[in-house]
Design an enzyme around this catalytic site. Structure first.
Site, PDB file in Angstrom:
ATOM      1  N   ASP A  33      -2.820  -0.867   3.537  1.00 37.20           N
ATOM      2  CA  ASP A  33      -3.882  -0.014   2.994  1.00 37.20           C
ATOM      3  C   ASP A  33      -5.186  -0.738   2.665  1.00 37.20           C
ATOM      4  O   ASP A  33      -5.161  -1.792   2.026  1.00 37.20           O
ATOM      5  CB  ASP A  33      -3.429   0.616   1.661  1.00 37.20           C
ATOM      6  N   GLU A  74       3.414   0.366   5.091  1.00 38.03           N
ATOM      7  CA  GLU A  74       2.022   0.800   5.031  1.00 38.03           C
ATOM      8  C   GLU A  74       1.132  -0.397   4.746  1.00 38.03           C
ATOM      9  O   GLU A  74       1.508  -1.307   4.006  1.00 38.03           O
ATOM     10  CB  GLU A  74       1.862   1.859   3.927  1.00 38.03           C
ATOM     11  N   GLU A 106      -8.269   0.808   0.429  1.00 32.77           N
ATOM     12  CA  GLU A 106      -8.719   1.950  -0.354  1.00 32.77           C
ATOM     13  C   GLU A 106     -10.015   1.568  -1.071  1.00 32.77           C
ATOM     14  O   GLU A 106     -10.050   0.577  -1.810  1.00 32.77           O
ATOM     15  CB  GLU A 106      -7.664   2.373  -1.378  1.00 32.77           C
TER      16      GLU A 106
END
Length: 294
Positions: free
Chosen positions: A108, A106, A110
């Site tokens: 990311d 993953e 955020e």
């Protein structure tokens, strides 16, 4: 927006030319309805008539999200985002790539909401072979709620580069030959969501969502998917050929200009780096922390 921020954004666009290429492998249509599907709460997803912009809503009933129709192995993904304005404490806007496997990979972005008047925090993370604990956090140098800004991932056999308006804010190098896990075999889909993270997102969960300030809206537009679509053959996506331009030597590390901007971000805007958190790792920092970033 301040003159200082405008100058930085302008210089960021100049950096963009260093990530451009002479080959065309763009596979996105620019229409959210064609390239993505709604994964969560369709009533909270609003798409413009021409499909070029989309918004997500979070209220006491639900958050919302969407994901790409295709999976990809390497490439560059760009997404224009305008974050939740005003008092957004407890909200999380996520833009990420994920393999959805038990040993998932993953990549990311955020965006952690804030109390009015406080800066947004951008947290980045990398999962590799199911392991994470690789968070970094920065304060953005502009107000990300006033207008759209470009957030990008360049992912190739050499490195993962996180970019904000083309300015590199983080590099995760491929040190697999030294025993460091690196996402390189599993295809990943693009995912976007807006959700309630008030157990941890703002000041470690001290600032909860104030529902009286809602509903909370984040907007997305002008995305670009320039990546290798997954067809079940990893060799095709790993091949160094004109279509897979991102694997070329020119994109194997940061240029001298990009390195200067990278250092500027780390010096002036970084607020957390897992590679400096000896307490968390009990003085046994992950192996990549002692290896070159570029």
């Amino acid at each position: 927006m301040s003159v200082h921020s405008n100058i930085i954004i302008f210089l960021g666009f100049l950096l963009a030319s260093q990530f451009q290429n002479s080959f065309s492998s763009v596979i996105s249509t620019g229409n959210f309805n064609d390239d993505f599907f709604v994964t969560w709460s369709p009533s909270h997803v609003n798409t413009s008539a021409d499909g070029r912009t989309r918004s997500l809503k979070l209220d006491q009933e639900s958050g919302s999200g969407f994901a790409s129709n295709q999976m990809f192995l390497f490439g560059r993904i760009d997404m224009q985002i305008k974050l939740v304005p005003g008092h957004s404490a407890g909200t999380v806007v996520a833009f990420y790539l994920s393999s959805d496997q038990p040993n998932r990979d993953e990549i990311d972005f955020e965006f952690l909401g804030n109390v009015s008047g406080q800066p947004y925090i951008l947290q980045t993370n990398v999962y590799a072979d199911g392991f994470d604990d690789r968070e970094e956090r920065i304060y953005l140098w502009f107000d990300p709620t006033k207008e759209f800004h470009n957030y990008s991932v360049l992912w190739n056999l050499h490195q993962i580069v996180f970019m904000v308006d083309w300015i590199p804010i983080r590099v995760y190098r491929n040190h697999a030959d030294k025993g460091v896990a690196f996402p390189r075999w599993q295809p990943m889909g693009i995912k976007v969501s807006l959700w309630n993270g008030d157990t941890w997102a703002t000041r470690g969960g001290k600032d909860k969502i104030d529902w009286s300030k809602g509903p909370f809206i984040a907007s997305f537009g002008d995305y670009k998917i320039d990546a290798c679509p997954w067809n079940g053959n990893a060799r095709f996506c790993r091949a160094e050929n004109p279509t897979n331009w991102w694997h070329r030597e020119a994109y194997s590390t940061l240029t001298s200009t990009q390195r200067r901007w990278y250092k500027w971000v780390r010096l002036h805007h970084m607020i957390y780096d897992y590679c400096k958190d000896n307490k968390r790792f009990q003085n046994n920092l992950p192996r990549e922390c002692s290896l070159p970033k570029y």
